[in-house]
Design a protein around this motif. Sequence first.
Motif, PDB file in Angstrom:
ATOM      1  N   ALA A 137     -12.538 -24.879 -45.362  1.00 13.99           N
ATOM      2  CA  ALA A 137     -11.786 -24.706 -46.606  1.00 13.99           C
ATOM      3  C   ALA A 137     -11.123 -26.016 -47.016  1.00 13.99           C
ATOM      4  O   ALA A 137     -10.209 -26.015 -47.844  1.00 13.99           O
ATOM      5  CB  ALA A 137     -10.734 -23.617 -46.436  1.00 13.99           C
ATOM      6  N   SER A 138     -11.587 -27.129 -46.449  1.00 14.30           N
ATOM      7  CA  SER A 138     -10.962 -28.430 -46.689  1.00 14.30           C
ATOM      8  C   SER A 138     -11.955 -29.425 -47.263  1.00 14.30           C
ATOM      9  O   SER A 138     -13.162 -29.347 -47.013  1.00 14.30           O
ATOM     10  CB  SER A 138     -10.387 -28.990 -45.384  1.00 14.30           C
ATOM     11  OG  SER A 138      -9.403 -28.131 -44.859  1.00 14.30           O
ATOM     12  N   LEU A 139     -11.423 -30.358 -48.008  1.00 11.09           N
ATOM     13  CA  LEU A 139     -12.227 -31.428 -48.586  1.00 11.09           C
ATOM     14  C   LEU A 139     -11.348 -32.653 -48.764  1.00 11.09           C
ATOM     15  O   LEU A 139     -10.253 -32.560 -49.324  1.00 11.09           O
ATOM     16  CB  LEU A 139     -12.817 -30.993 -49.938  1.00 11.09           C
ATOM     17  CG  LEU A 139     -13.812 -31.950 -50.594  1.00 11.09           C
ATOM     18  CD1 LEU A 139     -15.098 -32.009 -49.765  1.00 11.09           C
ATOM     19  CD2 LEU A 139     -14.121 -31.502 -52.020  1.00 11.09           C
ATOM     20  N   GLU A 140     -11.807 -33.760 -48.228  1.00 10.80           N
ATOM     21  CA  GLU A 140     -11.115 -35.047 -48.360  1.00 10.80           C
ATOM     22  C   GLU A 140      -9.642 -34.948 -47.970  1.00 10.80           C
ATOM     23  O   GLU A 140      -8.754 -35.438 -48.656  1.00 10.80           O
ATOM     24  CB  GLU A 140     -11.265 -35.572 -49.791  1.00 10.80           C
ATOM     25  CG  GLU A 140     -12.715 -35.869 -50.159  1.00 10.80           C
ATOM     26  CD  GLU A 140     -12.871 -36.380 -51.574  1.00 10.80           C
ATOM     27  OE1 GLU A 140     -11.878 -36.350 -52.333  1.00 10.80           O
ATOM     28  OE2 GLU A 140     -13.980 -36.813 -51.930  1.00 10.80           O
ATOM     29  N   GLY A 141      -9.402 -34.284 -46.843  1.00 13.00           N
ATOM     30  CA  GLY A 141      -8.061 -34.224 -46.282  1.00 13.00           C
ATOM     31  C   GLY A 141      -7.131 -33.193 -46.880  1.00 13.00           C
ATOM     32  O   GLY A 141      -5.966 -33.116 -46.490  1.00 13.00           O
ATOM     33  N   ASN A 217     -21.965 -38.342 -47.059  1.00 10.21           N
ATOM     34  CA  ASN A 217     -21.165 -37.903 -48.210  1.00 10.21           C
ATOM     35  C   ASN A 217     -21.672 -36.584 -48.795  1.00 10.21           C
ATOM     36  O   ASN A 217     -21.722 -36.394 -50.011  1.00 10.21           O
ATOM     37  CB  ASN A 217     -21.137 -38.990 -49.294  1.00 10.21           C
ATOM     38  CG  ASN A 217     -20.539 -40.283 -48.803  1.00 10.21           C
ATOM     39  OD1 ASN A 217     -19.534 -40.284 -48.111  1.00 10.21           O
ATOM     40  ND2 ASN A 217     -21.166 -41.399 -49.155  1.00 10.21           N
ATOM     41  N   GLY A 218     -22.063 -35.692 -47.897  1.00  8.55           N
ATOM     42  CA  GLY A 218     -22.535 -34.384 -48.312  1.00  8.55           C
ATOM     43  C   GLY A 218     -23.997 -34.328 -48.717  1.00  8.55           C
ATOM     44  O   GLY A 218     -24.489 -33.265 -49.091  1.00  8.55           O
ATOM     45  N   VAL A 219     -24.695 -35.451 -48.634  1.00  6.94           N
ATOM     46  CA  VAL A 219     -26.096 -35.511 -49.040  1.00  6.94           C
ATOM     47  C   VAL A 219     -26.992 -35.491 -47.805  1.00  6.94           C
ATOM     48  O   VAL A 219     -26.874 -36.354 -46.930  1.00  6.94           O
ATOM     49  CB  VAL A 219     -26.384 -36.799 -49.852  1.00  6.94           C
ATOM     50  CG1 VAL A 219     -27.867 -36.887 -50.191  1.00  6.94           C
ATOM     51  CG2 VAL A 219     -25.533 -36.827 -51.113  1.00  6.94           C
TER      52      VAL A 219
END
Length: 422
Positions: A137-141, A217-219
């Motif tokens: 449930a987190s993204l970039e801290g 980076n998610g790719v």
Amino acid sequence: MRNMNLAPRGKAALTAVLLLSGSVLGMQSAYGQDVTEITVWFGRENFIPADKFESFHAENPDIRVSTDVVPLEQSVADTIRAAQANRAPDIVQTPADGLAPLVAQGAVQPIDDLLEQWKQNDPASYNDLSPTAWEMASLEGKTYGVTLFAGPFWYTYRSDWLQEAGKDVPKTWDEVLEFARYARDQGHIGYSVIGSRAHDPVWFLATFMAMGGEFENGVPQLDSEAGRYLISFYQTLVREKLVSPDVLAWDSGAMRAAFINGEAAQAMIGDNIYNTINETLTWGQQWNGSAPPSRPGAEDAKRTMTLGWPFLVTDDVENREAVIKVLQYLAKSENVAEVSARYQPGTVLSVFGSESYNKTKPWAAQFAPEFGKLTPLPTHPRQSQIYQILLDAMQAALQNPDADPVTITAEHQQKIAELVQN
């Protein structure tokens, strides 16, 4: 909208009608209290606790929760549209890989300050949640909610056929192919796999990650050793007739049914389907499961991917304190245990030690250590478009079993690169 049956009487009945109509925030209840309505969109009916917020309403008379079921497959798009029209729910359950698009569109908000309050006020329940609950449930801290249910795909196999073949449980995907060849020669489907475009390619990616596939980076880095091995694996399944000849039309239902009905020897199947399998086959005697195998020579790079369905807080929430109370209610061990026993496994650690849970799911204890090592599926703002390219690559492998895997991976990686650069 699917609303709770509050069974009101008298003046309270009028109040409840207004509550459920949506004109509630700051309004006076029959008892002189300000009543806040919190709306939750669940991704599946099965995720709603059997208690249906009854105990929550008893403990929080100033809050009323109404629910709706918005299928996970459309929850991200529907939430973005609702947010743009200022009609978003307070809490929405989505696939974890939909978080990046929601953040990019400003549809959800970080709640780290509320989670710190939770940790301080109720450390027992906060610490009972596995790290996966927060990571997914987190993204970039920043954390935007909590993931109470996470479902990995386990390598699932016919243990009786494996024993007949005199083989050990496959540890590598090469050994999976060996078992598939044996099963084919016995008149079975060697390996059951989804080949259609009916779903996001999450099974494809779970296999990719087990083979050591990486993301930047998610790719997904399909043009890699792991990606080429994955494409070659799919090509081998078709070339050696280890899958159904109708594989290109197979969705998840067909893939699972082949195993459940005794046609297929092995497949990647979600934990939530295990109860259904056990109605037809006997766990430990006819079938079994394990964490996915690894790519030969890349054992240390193997990761067991998990999907997750976090409850996220939308950006338009007015009463954040009420929202965190709802999340805490959903995270109660008794609620998570009840949903987990009949549907998807949860992230509340104490549930795995429950005698009743292990009685309902006799495989739970075997997989409990693996739940501490799961890797969330990475997310990207252009996820849906990336998925279409991955489906193209998967079907290219299935339709062209003699093509060069290097060409297939390079071609589709280039398409992904062009997409994310625009």
